[in-house]
Scaffold this active site. Structure first.
Site, PDB file in Angstrom:
ATOM      1  N   CYS A  35     -29.447  22.804  87.602  1.00 35.50           N
ATOM      2  CA  CYS A  35     -30.821  22.895  88.118  1.00 35.50           C
ATOM      3  C   CYS A  35     -30.913  22.417  89.565  1.00 35.50           C
ATOM      4  O   CYS A  35     -31.903  22.675  90.242  1.00 35.50           O
ATOM      5  CB  CYS A  35     -31.785  22.096  87.244  1.00 35.50           C
ATOM      6  SG  CYS A  35     -31.460  20.330  87.281  1.00 35.50           S
ATOM      7  N   CYS A  60     -37.581  17.956  88.755  1.00 36.39           N
ATOM      8  CA  CYS A  60     -38.697  18.455  87.956  1.00 36.39           C
ATOM      9  C   CYS A  60     -39.567  17.298  87.435  1.00 36.39           C
ATOM     10  O   CYS A  60     -39.218  16.124  87.592  1.00 36.39           O
ATOM     11  CB  CYS A  60     -38.156  19.257  86.783  1.00 36.39           C
ATOM     12  SG  CYS A  60     -37.307  18.222  85.593  1.00 36.39           S
ATOM     13  N   CYS A 104     -32.571  16.309  81.581  1.00 36.61           N
ATOM     14  CA  CYS A 104     -33.219  15.477  82.605  1.00 36.61           C
ATOM     15  C   CYS A 104     -33.097  13.991  82.222  1.00 36.61           C
ATOM     16  O   CYS A 104     -32.917  13.145  83.099  1.00 36.61           O
ATOM     17  CB  CYS A 104     -34.678  15.859  82.765  1.00 36.61           C
ATOM     18  SG  CYS A 104     -34.955  17.625  82.858  1.00 36.61           S
TER      19      CYS A 104
HETATM   20 FE1  FES Z   1     -32.905  19.473  85.923  1.00 38.96          FE
HETATM   21 FE2  FES Z   1     -35.099  18.443  85.157  1.00 38.96          FE
HETATM   22  S1  FES Z   1     -34.694  20.552  85.327  1.00 38.96           S
HETATM   23  S2  FES Z   1     -33.387  17.383  85.853  1.00 38.96           S
END
Ligand code: FES
Length: 126
Positions: A35, A60, A104
């Site tokens: 991400c 995020c 996350c």
């Molecule tokens: Fe990667 Fe939240 S989408 S840390």
């Protein structure tokens, strides 16, 4: 149905311990290659206790909420207790995370461990 719990939303909107503490001894930097999110956890250590903590997160909503929560859990704890904070513990304290956002919480748990590792490396060098 809401994606995030009320606790996640609270920590996202009102993050605790945001930014670098005035004085800090070590930092843990972690990132997620998929991400692209990046997190820094700063710790101040006195007598083996995390006496101050802060974070910077480019990520995020869940990454911000998990950073905030991990700093709350780790504050005032011994290094041994703090380095055993699991992603499940972070997610549980946030009243759950959607499965797609569990990575996350991994970032936050890894971040505190990296900060402690960095601290121990510095102390061992002295
Ligand atoms: Fe990667 Fe939240 S989408 S840390």
């Amino acid at each position: 149905m809401a994606l995030y719990s009320d606790v996640v939303m609270d920590h996202f909107k009102n993050p605790r311990n945001i930014g670098k503490p005035k004085k800090w001894d070590a930092v843990g930097q972690v990132g997620n290659a998929i991400c692209g999110d990046v997190m820094y956890i700063y710790i101040k250590v006195d007598d083996n206790i995390i006496s101050d903590i802060g974070f910077e997160t480019m990520g995020c909503a869940a990454a911000i909420a998990t950073s905030s929560m991990v700093t709350e859990i780790a504050m005032g704890k011994t290094l041994e207790v703090a380095e055993n904070i699991t992603r499940e513990k972070v997610a549980e304290n946030l009243k759950g995370l959607p499965p797609v956002k569990m990575h996350c919480s991994n970032l936050a748990a890894d971040g505190i461990r990296e900060a402690i590792k960095n601290y121990k490396e510095k102390v061992n060098k002295e």
